[in-house]
Design an enzyme around this catalytic site. Structure first.
Site, mmCIF file in Angstrom:
data_model
loop_
_atom_site.group_PDB
_atom_site.id
_atom_site.type_symbol
_atom_site.label_atom_id
_atom_site.label_comp_id
_atom_site.label_asym_id
_atom_site.label_seq_id
_atom_site.Cartn_x
_atom_site.Cartn_y
_atom_site.Cartn_z
ATOM 1 N N TRP A 1 44.102 44.764 26.329
ATOM 2 C CA TRP A 1 45.009 44.243 25.288
ATOM 3 C C TRP A 1 44.401 43.053 24.567
ATOM 4 O O TRP A 1 44.714 42.809 23.401
ATOM 5 C CB TRP A 1 46.421 44.038 25.781
ATOM 6 C CG TRP A 1 46.768 42.965 26.764
ATOM 7 C CD1 TRP A 1 46.053 42.531 27.823
ATOM 8 C CD2 TRP A 1 47.988 42.202 26.776
ATOM 9 N NE1 TRP A 1 46.741 41.566 28.503
ATOM 10 C CE2 TRP A 1 47.939 41.339 27.893
ATOM 11 C CE3 TRP A 1 49.126 42.176 25.976
ATOM 12 C CZ2 TRP A 1 48.970 40.452 28.217
ATOM 13 C CZ3 TRP A 1 50.163 41.299 26.299
ATOM 14 C CH2 TRP A 1 50.081 40.453 27.405
ATOM 15 N N ASP A 2 43.508 42.325 25.236
ATOM 16 C CA ASP A 2 42.805 41.248 24.532
ATOM 17 C C ASP A 2 42.059 41.812 23.320
ATOM 18 O O ASP A 2 42.153 41.287 22.208
ATOM 19 C CB ASP A 2 41.770 40.578 25.450
ATOM 20 C CG ASP A 2 42.412 39.761 26.554
ATOM 21 O OD1 ASP A 2 42.951 40.375 27.491
ATOM 22 O OD2 ASP A 2 42.379 38.517 26.480
ATOM 23 N N GLN B 1 46.617 48.699 30.882
ATOM 24 C CA GLN B 1 47.188 47.403 30.494
ATOM 25 C C GLN B 1 48.145 47.607 29.320
ATOM 26 O O GLN B 1 48.107 48.647 28.660
ATOM 27 C CB GLN B 1 46.048 46.445 30.104
ATOM 28 C CG GLN B 1 46.389 44.990 30.282
ATOM 29 C CD GLN B 1 45.170 44.096 30.280
ATOM 30 O OE1 GLN B 1 44.184 44.390 29.639
ATOM 31 N NE2 GLN B 1 45.239 42.978 30.992
ATOM 32 N N ASP C 1 50.100 39.236 35.185
ATOM 33 C CA ASP C 1 49.600 39.061 36.549
ATOM 34 C C ASP C 1 50.598 38.519 37.588
ATOM 35 O O ASP C 1 50.998 39.216 38.491
ATOM 36 C CB ASP C 1 48.378 38.142 36.527
ATOM 37 C CG ASP C 1 47.309 38.608 35.545
ATOM 38 O OD1 ASP C 1 47.646 38.999 34.421
ATOM 39 O OD2 ASP C 1 46.125 38.570 35.919
ATOM 40 N N ARG D 1 46.366 28.891 38.166
ATOM 41 C CA ARG D 1 45.997 30.281 38.465
ATOM 42 C C ARG D 1 46.982 30.874 39.480
ATOM 43 O O ARG D 1 47.702 30.156 40.161
ATOM 44 C CB ARG D 1 44.572 30.314 39.036
ATOM 45 C CG ARG D 1 43.484 29.972 38.040
ATOM 46 C CD ARG D 1 43.281 31.017 36.968
ATOM 47 N NE ARG D 1 42.925 32.322 37.527
ATOM 48 C CZ ARG D 1 42.889 33.455 36.822
ATOM 49 N NH1 ARG D 1 43.185 33.457 35.545
ATOM 50 N NH2 ARG D 1 42.573 34.597 37.391
ATOM 51 N N TYR E 1 49.933 30.133 34.735
ATOM 52 C CA TYR E 1 49.653 31.460 34.207
ATOM 53 C C TYR E 1 50.904 32.125 33.622
ATOM 54 O O TYR E 1 51.420 31.649 32.631
ATOM 55 C CB TYR E 1 49.005 32.269 35.334
ATOM 56 C CG TYR E 1 47.904 33.213 34.904
ATOM 57 C CD1 TYR E 1 46.987 32.889 33.927
ATOM 58 C CD2 TYR E 1 47.767 34.449 35.518
ATOM 59 C CE1 TYR E 1 45.974 33.761 33.568
ATOM 60 C CE2 TYR E 1 46.750 35.336 35.168
ATOM 61 C CZ TYR E 1 45.866 34.982 34.177
ATOM 62 O OH TYR E 1 44.868 35.855 33.830
ATOM 63 N N TRP E 2 51.432 33.171 34.228
ATOM 64 C CA TRP E 2 52.576 33.866 33.622
ATOM 65 C C TRP E 2 53.908 33.413 34.201
ATOM 66 O O TRP E 2 54.913 34.102 34.069
ATOM 67 C CB TRP E 2 52.398 35.382 33.770
ATOM 68 C CG TRP E 2 51.343 35.914 32.839
ATOM 69 C CD1 TRP E 2 50.038 36.183 33.140
ATOM 70 C CD2 TRP E 2 51.481 36.199 31.436
ATOM 71 N NE1 TRP E 2 49.365 36.629 32.031
ATOM 72 C CE2 TRP E 2 50.222 36.655 30.974
ATOM 73 C CE3 TRP E 2 52.537 36.114 30.531
ATOM 74 C CZ2 TRP E 2 49.999 37.027 29.641
ATOM 75 C CZ3 TRP E 2 52.309 36.504 29.208
ATOM 76 C CH2 TRP E 2 51.061 36.945 28.782
ATOM 77 N N GLU F 1 43.746 29.312 26.597
ATOM 78 C CA GLU F 1 44.302 30.603 27.027
ATOM 79 C C GLU F 1 45.827 30.612 26.887
ATOM 80 O O GLU F 1 46.425 31.551 26.377
ATOM 81 C CB GLU F 1 43.888 30.857 28.486
ATOM 82 C CG GLU F 1 44.363 32.192 29.042
ATOM 83 C CD GLU F 1 43.807 32.452 30.447
ATOM 84 O OE1 GLU F 1 43.176 31.549 31.035
ATOM 85 O OE2 GLU F 1 44.027 33.574 30.950
#
Ligand code: DGY
Length: 419
Positions: A36-37, A102, A163, A196, A347-348, A391
């Site tokens: 997807w990136d 993904q 993730d 992370r 992160y998410w 990011e």
């Protein structure tokens, strides 16, 4: 950075991460091609070099497995700074790839490339070369990931979507761990540990890879240990089917368009089961343990982007989004900022991701809320201007988290925010 400095820097970021036929998300942390990136990055390339944008998606879709799946990581060449390396996957049907897919944003990015093309004839010929590959990938979800009972589409690994999202905590905790060989994480050499996924999450992620290897990547609901319907992923797929219909019509591929329309209808019908009327939100659903996620994650807003909810339900979702935005300085956080599990840097589980803001802003426009889309865009610009092409970003103070010189953040500037 000023607006112009951001534009100049964004171009430098993409060119620095360019590997000729694909773009790495960032140099050492993610030194391969991610699915997807790459699709989002093509939107950034379009502002610099239209042909290079098409090369990006073509390289991605050419990595398609014989069964139609487009993998999540493609290892074009070895890189010592990333774990897991190619050998860790134990051999997959495409010799250079990971074993999972993904979030399928490629069709939507291809449609954007077509709609904004300067060289229309060239864009059409590129789209014609890709349309059957996209259709085969979408068909693959139906054939390999559709739950018979509910019609919902499953993700088989958290890496297929977000993730370490809180949505997976319960399904992962319920999972019996498969034996995993000893390993050393390399991400923690490059990014602070608090940004992370935890060690416990990594053990679970790697364990699911072992399950995939043990069944030669023929994962099904009966042999999988993680099989979750994710509103984020599924809404992206539904939007992708919508966009595939437009691509197919432009390419005069009526059969592909009709098939995509049929799948989209079935997906939208099934998607209704993810609605939780008590909390007025869409929730992830663990298809192995029949459990609904216990908190609200960013996935609840993606159906706006896929034009799924009625106007009345969209109004409820937008009211919820406004509550989230009122609780942070920069939107949109990736998890409910009022929930105990929210972590602003991890992160998410809290940070803001510009690619997600892009999709949500588009969804708001579909429902007549350009004002709120503008608010999200202004916040997204401020994050880049103050913290650079990171990011992701801390929604409470705007500081960057994760990797730096990040391709999809640069692409969002060039293809969306710079205008
Ligand atoms: C990682 O290594 O963190 C990636 O997200 C896996 O796809």
């Amino acid at each position: 950075m000023t607006h112009q400095e951001c534009t100049d820097r964004a171009r430098e970021v993409l060119m620095g991460n360019d590997r000729g036929t694909f773009t790495v998300p960032t140099d050492r942390l993610y030194p391969h091609q991610w699915n997807w990136d790459s699709a989002f990055v093509a939107l950034g390339w379009q502002a610099i070099d239209e042909k290079r944008a098409w090369v990006e998606v073509r390289t991605l879709l050419e990595q398609q497995w014989p069964n139609g799946m487009v993998p999540h990581i493609i290892y074009h060449s070895p890189a010592a700074s990333y774990f897991p390396d190619l050998a860790w996957w134990g051999g997959t049907p495409h010799k250079n790839s990971s074993g999972f897919t993904q979030n399928p944003v490629a069709a939507s990015c291809v449609l954007r490339l077509l709609n904004r093309a300067r060289d229309t004839a060239y864009a059409r010929s590129e789209a014609r070369a890709l349309v059957h590959r996209i259709a085969a990938w979408h068909r693959w979800f139906f054939e390999h990931r559709r739950d018979d009972a509910s019609g919902l589409i499953a993700i088989a690994h958290p890496w297929e979507s977000r993730d370490n999202a809180c949505d997976w905590d319960a399904p992962l905790a319920a999972m019996k761990l498969h034996h995993t060989p000893e390993y050393t994480r390399k991400d923690l050499l490059l990014v602070p540990v608090e940004q992370r996924p935890t060690g416990e999450h990594y053990a679970q992620f790697l364990s699911i890879i072992e399950v995939g290897k043990s069944v030669s990547w023929q994962l099904t609901k009966s042999n999988a240990r993680f099989w979750v319907a994710d509103p984020f992923f599924m809404a992206i797929l539904i939007a992708a089917e919508h966009d595939l219909i437009q691509i197919a019509n432009l390419c005069e591929e009526g059969g592909v368009a009709a098939e995509a329309a049929e799948r989209r209808r079935a997906l939208v019908d099934a998607f209704e089961q993810l609605w939780d009327s008590q909390s007025a939100s869409y929730r992830a659903y663990d298809l192995l343990h029949n459990e609904r996620a216990t908190s609200v994650d960013i996935g609840t807003f993606l159906p706006l982007y896929a034009r799924i909810p009625s106007a009345a339900r969209a109004a409820e979702l937008i009211a919820l989004l406004e509550e989230w935005l009122a609780a942070v300085r920069y939107g949109v956080p990736s998890h409910d900022p009022r929930d105990a599990r929210f972590e602003a840097q991890r992160y998410w589980r809290g940070p803001v991701w510009l690619v997600v803001n892009f999709l949500i802003a588009e969804g708001l426009r579909h429902y007549g809320r350009a004002d709120l889309a503008h608010t999200i865009e202004a916040g997204s610009r401020a994050l880049v201007q103050n913290s650079g092409f990171r990011e992701s970003f801390n929604p409470l103070d705007g500081t960057g988290s994760g990797g730096d010189c990040f391709s999809w953040t640069a692409a969002m500037w060039l293809g969306w925010l710079a205008k």
